[in-house]
Design an enzyme around this catalytic site. Structure first.
Site, PDB file in Angstrom:
ATOM      1  N   SER A 110      -4.702  -4.201   3.704  1.00  0.00           N
ATOM      2  CA  SER A 110      -3.423  -4.435   3.042  1.00  0.00           C
ATOM      3  C   SER A 110      -2.534  -5.384   3.838  1.00  0.00           C
ATOM      4  CB  SER A 110      -2.693  -3.103   2.849  1.00  0.00           C
ATOM      5  OG  SER A 110      -2.545  -2.428   4.086  1.00  0.00           O
ATOM      6  N   GLN A 112       0.533  -5.745   5.675  1.00  0.00           N
ATOM      7  CA  GLN A 112       1.173  -4.605   6.337  1.00  0.00           C
ATOM      8  C   GLN A 112       1.938  -5.042   7.572  1.00  0.00           C
ATOM      9  OE1 GLN A 112      -2.043  -2.467   9.022  1.00  0.00           O
ATOM     10  NE2 GLN A 112      -3.006  -3.020   7.064  1.00  0.00           N
ATOM     11  N   HIS A 114       3.851  -2.794  11.216  1.00  0.00           N
ATOM     12  CA  HIS A 114       3.993  -1.508  11.898  1.00  0.00           C
ATOM     13  C   HIS A 114       5.404  -1.411  12.471  1.00  0.00           C
ATOM     14  CE1 HIS A 114      -0.249  -1.195  11.325  1.00  0.00           C
ATOM     15  NE2 HIS A 114      -0.491  -2.245  12.084  1.00  0.00           N
ATOM     16  N   LYS A 137       3.337   1.069  16.859  1.00  0.00           N
ATOM     17  CA  LYS A 137       1.919   0.737  16.777  1.00  0.00           C
ATOM     18  C   LYS A 137       1.673  -0.761  17.012  1.00  0.00           C
ATOM     19  CE  LYS A 137      -2.118   1.231  13.749  1.00  0.00           C
ATOM     20  NZ  LYS A 137      -2.582   1.271  12.360  1.00  0.00           N
ATOM     21  N   GLU A 139      -0.529  -3.731  18.224  1.00  0.00           N
ATOM     22  CA  GLU A 139      -1.990  -3.697  18.245  1.00  0.00           C
ATOM     23  C   GLU A 139      -2.581  -5.044  18.615  1.00  0.00           C
ATOM     24  OE1 GLU A 139      -2.545  -2.376  14.203  1.00  0.00           O
ATOM     25  OE2 GLU A 139      -3.052  -4.385  13.513  1.00  0.00           O
ATOM     26  N   HIS A 277       0.775  -8.832   8.677  1.00  0.00           N
ATOM     27  CA  HIS A 277      -0.607  -9.249   8.882  1.00  0.00           C
ATOM     28  C   HIS A 277      -1.521  -8.557   7.887  1.00  0.00           C
ATOM     29  CE1 HIS A 277      -0.063  -5.611  11.351  1.00  0.00           C
ATOM     30  NE2 HIS A 277      -1.355  -5.374  11.169  1.00  0.00           N
ATOM     31  N   ARG A 296       2.927  -0.718   4.062  1.00  0.00           N
ATOM     32  CA  ARG A 296       2.106  -1.606   3.227  1.00  0.00           C
ATOM     33  C   ARG A 296       2.941  -2.247   2.119  1.00  0.00           C
ATOM     34  NH1 ARG A 296      -0.800   3.093   4.081  1.00  0.00           N
ATOM     35  NH2 ARG A 296      -2.744   2.840   5.270  1.00  0.00           N
ATOM     36  N   LYS A 302      -3.100   1.804  -2.175  1.00  0.00           N
ATOM     37  CA  LYS A 302      -2.310   2.862  -1.547  1.00  0.00           C
ATOM     38  C   LYS A 302      -0.822   2.631  -1.793  1.00  0.00           C
ATOM     39  CE  LYS A 302      -5.653   3.739   2.168  1.00  0.00           C
ATOM     40  NZ  LYS A 302      -5.876   3.792   3.630  1.00  0.00           N
TER      41      LYS A 302
END
Length: 420
Positions: A110, A112, A114, A137, A139, A277, A296, A302
């Protein structure tokens, strides 16, 4: 305090999300087959999306030869965390500050972002079933195979060129917003640029669904009939692929506002809080703060949360090189990928048959996975060792010096995530 071995095997867990690669085509499935996960049987028709190595309560790793989970074991033996980490991070109940993963991406994830720590705490308090923990989060993704991703906003002149040359994209944005965005060059301040980008992105993501479907159908028809302009040639195949996977989805139009990057093994990108991203294809090592919070907004069946996504972005527009993590030398045959956060660092160890790679003691805990070949890890000056093969995952406690030795022909490759 009981004396325990500081190095031991752990059993990761698998996640069978729809976007994962199918069966043995997935690195996740390949590694899981070698990880000695209790009850694991590879199913050739099933998607294998993620391999989790860590203490996240959603899916904690197990300790091989024990009926305890890794967080239970670490809580019972806190010396494995070392003295430094509990002073800086929340290690209550055996909680590691990072979560280490393998991802095998057969279909785009998706669109998205964070949340940062403060936002994560607020979202968790307000919607605990959606945002299941209060942690941030950030990453890092490190390519194991050829890997493609959308990451961060394109430089503003690139977005402007698409606004001018892609009528289907432009028609989704109110003319006043388009004019404001195209009028910001070249003298606008950074806050003004960010404001214009935010207005453009918010308008795009909140466009009416019938209009999105109508304009996307026009765009796909034009591309399929060979009508892509010179400006559009670099995104045409991406648009067609995303629309095939998620027909009529607004996320397809994000191809015109987000950087599209192609990476080869050994290349890495870092995405901090508030950076939009979407991973598109390939197999990667991924390390992040110990969280599963995702906001998302597209390319997903979702739940979408467009208001929180739009409000939480940094709106930094820059080339994809802005997200790249350049490795440095950690030791003789080890590269270090060290993003600009304290939560984790990832090492790539690569030795051949008969070669030995020494790692000095690290002041925090580590998790390592063998992704290629066979070898061993030794500690206590070689008095203790574990034989390792592809898919094996080990925990390494704080303050233990180790040596990795190659046994098989070809490379013995290990990725080691740690916090220090």
């Amino acid at each position: 305090m009981a004396v325990v071995d500081p190095v031991f095997r752990i059993a990761p867990t698998t996640q069978n999300y729809d976007w994962g690669k199918i069966g043995n085509d997935s690195k996740v499935a390949q590694f899981a087959s070698g990880a000695e996960i209790s009850g694991f049987t590879l199913k050739e028709s099933a998607p294998y999306a993620e391999l989790w190595m860590g203490t996240h309560p959603k899916s904690p790793s197990g300790v091989l030869g024990s009926d305890q989970t890794l967080p239970e074991y670490l809580a019972a033996h806190p010396q494995l965390m070392g003295d430094h980490i509990p002073k800086r991070f929340d290690t209550a109940n055996g909680n590691l500050p990072f979560l280490f993963k393998v991802l095998a991406i057969g279909k785009a994830l998706s669109i998205q972002t964070h949340p940062d720590k403060k936002t994560a705490e607020e979202l968790h308090a307000a919607q605990p079933t959606v945002y299941t923990d209060p942690n941030h989060k950030p990453e890092m993704a490190l390519a194991l195979t050829s890997f493609k991703a959308l990451c961060g906003f394109r430089p503003l002149p690139q977005i402007a060129s698409y606004l001018k040359s892609v009528p289907e994209f432009r028609s989704l944005i109110p003319s006043v917003v388009v004019e404001q965005f195209l009028g910001i060059f070249p003298s606008a301040t950074v806050p003004e640029q960010k404001g214009a980008l935010r207005a453009l992105f918010a308008a795009l993501m909140t466009a009416e669904v019938p209009k999105i479907k109508e304009e996307l159908a026009k765009l796909i028809t034009r591309y399929q009939s060979g009508g892509a302009t010179e400006t559009e040639k670099d995104v045409k195949d991406l648009v067609l692929t995303l629309n095939e996977q998620f027909p009529g989805d607004i996320g397809v139009f994000c191809s015109f506002v987000l950087n599209y990057v192609s990476m080869e093994p050994g290349e890495a990108i870092f995405l901090g809080a508030g950076e939009p991203h979407a991973y598109v294809s390939g197999d990667i090592m991924e390390c992040m703060a110990n969280s599963d919070n995702v906001i998302r907004a597209g390319l997903t069946p979702k739940q979408k949360d467009i208001p929180n996504l739009v409000s939480g972005l940094t709106y930094i527009a820059a080339p994809p090189t802005n997200h790249m993590v350049k490795p440095t030398k950690f030791s003789q045959s080890t590269l270090s990928y060290d993003p600009p956060i304290p939560d984790f660092t990832v090492l790539e160890v690569k030795v051949r048959k008969g070669e030995v790679e020494s790692h000095k003691a690290i002041h925090g805990p580590s998790i390592a996975i063998v992704v290629e070949g066979t070898g061993s890890v030794e500690w206590q000056n070689g008095e203790k060792s574990l034989q390792l093969s592809t898919g094996n995952v080990v925990f390494l406690g704080a303050e233990v010096a180790v040596e990795f030795k190659g046994v098989s022909e070809g490379n013995f490759t290990v990725y080691r995530a740690f916090v220090e």
